[in-house]
Design a protein around this motif. Structure first.
Motif, PDB file in Angstrom:
ATOM      1  N   LEU A 236      -5.550 -15.573 -43.646  1.00 19.06           N
ATOM      2  CA  LEU A 236      -5.602 -15.646 -42.185  1.00 19.06           C
ATOM      3  C   LEU A 236      -7.042 -15.816 -41.726  1.00 19.06           C
ATOM      4  N   HIS A 237      -7.243 -16.739 -40.790  1.00 16.09           N
ATOM      5  CA  HIS A 237      -8.588 -16.989 -40.261  1.00 16.09           C
ATOM      6  C   HIS A 237      -8.993 -15.837 -39.355  1.00 16.09           C
ATOM      7  N   PHE A 238     -10.083 -15.142 -39.712  1.00 20.82           N
ATOM      8  CA  PHE A 238     -10.533 -14.026 -38.888  1.00 20.82           C
ATOM      9  C   PHE A 238     -11.567 -14.535 -37.896  1.00 20.82           C
ATOM     10  N   ASN A 239     -11.147 -14.626 -36.653  1.00 23.38           N
ATOM     11  CA  ASN A 239     -12.005 -15.103 -35.568  1.00 23.38           C
ATOM     12  C   ASN A 239     -11.911 -14.126 -34.396  1.00 23.38           C
ATOM     13  N   ALA A 240     -12.441 -14.525 -33.256  1.00 19.61           N
ATOM     14  CA  ALA A 240     -12.437 -13.630 -32.096  1.00 19.61           C
ATOM     15  C   ALA A 240     -11.008 -13.280 -31.673  1.00 19.61           C
ATOM     16  N   LYS A 241     -10.106 -14.228 -31.785  1.00 18.16           N
ATOM     17  CA  LYS A 241      -8.707 -13.979 -31.414  1.00 18.16           C
ATOM     18  C   LYS A 241      -8.073 -12.958 -32.348  1.00 18.16           C
ATOM     19  N   MET A 242      -8.320 -13.101 -33.644  1.00 21.64           N
ATOM     20  CA  MET A 242      -7.771 -12.148 -34.601  1.00 21.64           C
ATOM     21  C   MET A 242      -8.396 -10.770 -34.415  1.00 21.64           C
ATOM     22  N   ALA A 243      -9.709 -10.738 -34.120  1.00 20.88           N
ATOM     23  CA  ALA A 243     -10.403  -9.462 -33.938  1.00 20.88           C
ATOM     24  C   ALA A 243      -9.889  -8.711 -32.721  1.00 20.88           C
ATOM     25  N   ALA A 244      -9.358  -9.460 -31.725  1.00 25.91           N
ATOM     26  CA  ALA A 244      -8.918  -8.841 -30.471  1.00 25.91           C
ATOM     27  C   ALA A 244      -7.454  -8.422 -30.484  1.00 25.91           C
ATOM     28  N   ILE A 245      -6.712  -8.790 -31.517  1.00 27.07           N
ATOM     29  CA  ILE A 245      -5.290  -8.469 -31.533  1.00 27.07           C
ATOM     30  C   ILE A 245      -5.083  -6.957 -31.667  1.00 27.07           C
ATOM     31  N   SER A 246      -4.162  -6.427 -30.891  1.00 23.33           N
ATOM     32  CA  SER A 246      -3.891  -4.996 -30.952  1.00 23.33           C
ATOM     33  C   SER A 246      -3.128  -4.657 -32.225  1.00 23.33           C
ATOM     34  N   ALA A 247      -3.167  -3.391 -32.581  1.00 23.32           N
ATOM     35  CA  ALA A 247      -2.433  -2.944 -33.761  1.00 23.32           C
ATOM     36  C   ALA A 247      -0.946  -3.216 -33.590  1.00 23.32           C
TER      37      ALA A 247
END
Length: 307
Positions: free
Chosen positions: A90-101
């Motif tokens: 999975l590409h870890f970018n700003a969108k992935m970093a912001a996803i809630s648990a």
């Protein structure tokens, strides 16, 4: 081994999964992967290892993160050798970093993957600001119908095997210690490229291998083996560093091979670091460098005669 980069192309609904960086794919990681494989056989379900690129630490603090033990390609090779059949990256970018648990569980684990069983560490954290934990996954499992299992901790020498512990061994030049923690010799992979051919001018031609990394978990001069050219590994000495005598700045791996004079440009090779001989250093003249290399060669030949 199947390598999947696009979540929308994942076709194994109802799978068993584990999540992590798996940097080094050391003995501890191998234990987890074996847990995963065994569980997949027991439940007769497909298994998948979920990783991130870049690694989360590299996204949040790119200038402070420790050097990787393995680049992505090296990691995938080690995983394949451990019996892994599928890796979802999975590409870890700003969108992935912001996803809630909660969204990570619902949208990725449940909706996209259909996870039926999850193997993670009991200290595993995920989601925005690492707000999700093992207890949250256990509670979600009850709600969405998947089970969760804590991964086994692998202890060696009364300490947990970890990527950090391996980096410490490499920094100390303890190649045997790193080998024991990894379950295999420490190696780096790369392609043999054209260099400045300065080694030839002092009688020690080298294979120049660009590693595609800014930093390395180890540096110095080593007795080494080169894999990928002949059936048996070739022996020699390797210098991993920036070549301060030549005012170098780019990280480069140079290998001088014993009793070998064939052209190997363009070959993809793997360098095994057997024993650290010394730190990389700046010499006042080419003659001084040549004399030291002669000593390095003698020491390395003696090591291989014993091995």
């Amino acid at each position: 081994m199947e390598f999947i980069r696009n979540l929308s192309r994942f076709q194994y609904q109802g799978c068993i999964a584990t999540i992590g960086n798996f940097d080094g794919v050391h003995l501890g990681h191998q234990t987890v992967l074996q847990q995963l494989v065994n569980k997949g056989k027991d439940l007769q379900l497909p298994t998948v290892v979920i990783i991130f690129e870049p690694q989360p630490q590299e996204f949040f603090a790119p200038n402070k993160v420790p050097a990787r033990l393995t680049r992505l390609r090296e990691k995938l090779v080690a995983m394949h050798n451990s019996g892994v059949e599928r890796v979802l990256c999975l590409h870890f970018n700003a969108k992935m970093a912001a996803i809630s648990a909660e969204d990570f569980i619902q949208k990725i684990l449940v909706k996209s993957l259909g996870v039926r069983h999850l193997v993670v560490g009991d200290d595993f954290c995920f989601g925005r600001k690492r707000q999700g934990n093992f207890a949250d996954l256990r509670q979600a499992g009850k709600q969405y119908g998947f089970t969760i299992e804590s991964q086994d901790t692998f202890i060696l020498g009364n300490e947990r095997v970890s990527s950090t512990r391996i980096r410490q061994a490499l920094v100390q030049g303890n190649m045997q210690g790193a080998r024991e923690l990894l379950g295999r010799p420490y190696t780096l992979c790369g392609r043999v490229c054209y260099g400045e051919q300065r080694g030839r001018t002092i009688g020690f031609p080298t294979a120049n291998i660009f590693l595609q990394r800014r930093v390395s978990p180890l540096n110095g001069v080593f007795a080494a083996k080169l894999h990928g050219i002949t059936k048996k590994p070739l022996t020699g000495i390797a210098n991993l560093g920036t070549r301060p005598t030549f005012d170098g700045h780019q990280l480069l791996l140079e290998v001088h091979l014993f009793d070998f004079d064939k052209t190997i440009y363009g070959h993809d090779v793997e360098v095994e670091f057997v024993h650290k001989l010394r730190e990389e250093q700046r010499f006042t003249s080419f003659d001084a460098l040549k004399k030291q290399i002669e000593i390095d060669v003698q020491l390395a030949r003696a090591i291989f005669n014993v091995c």
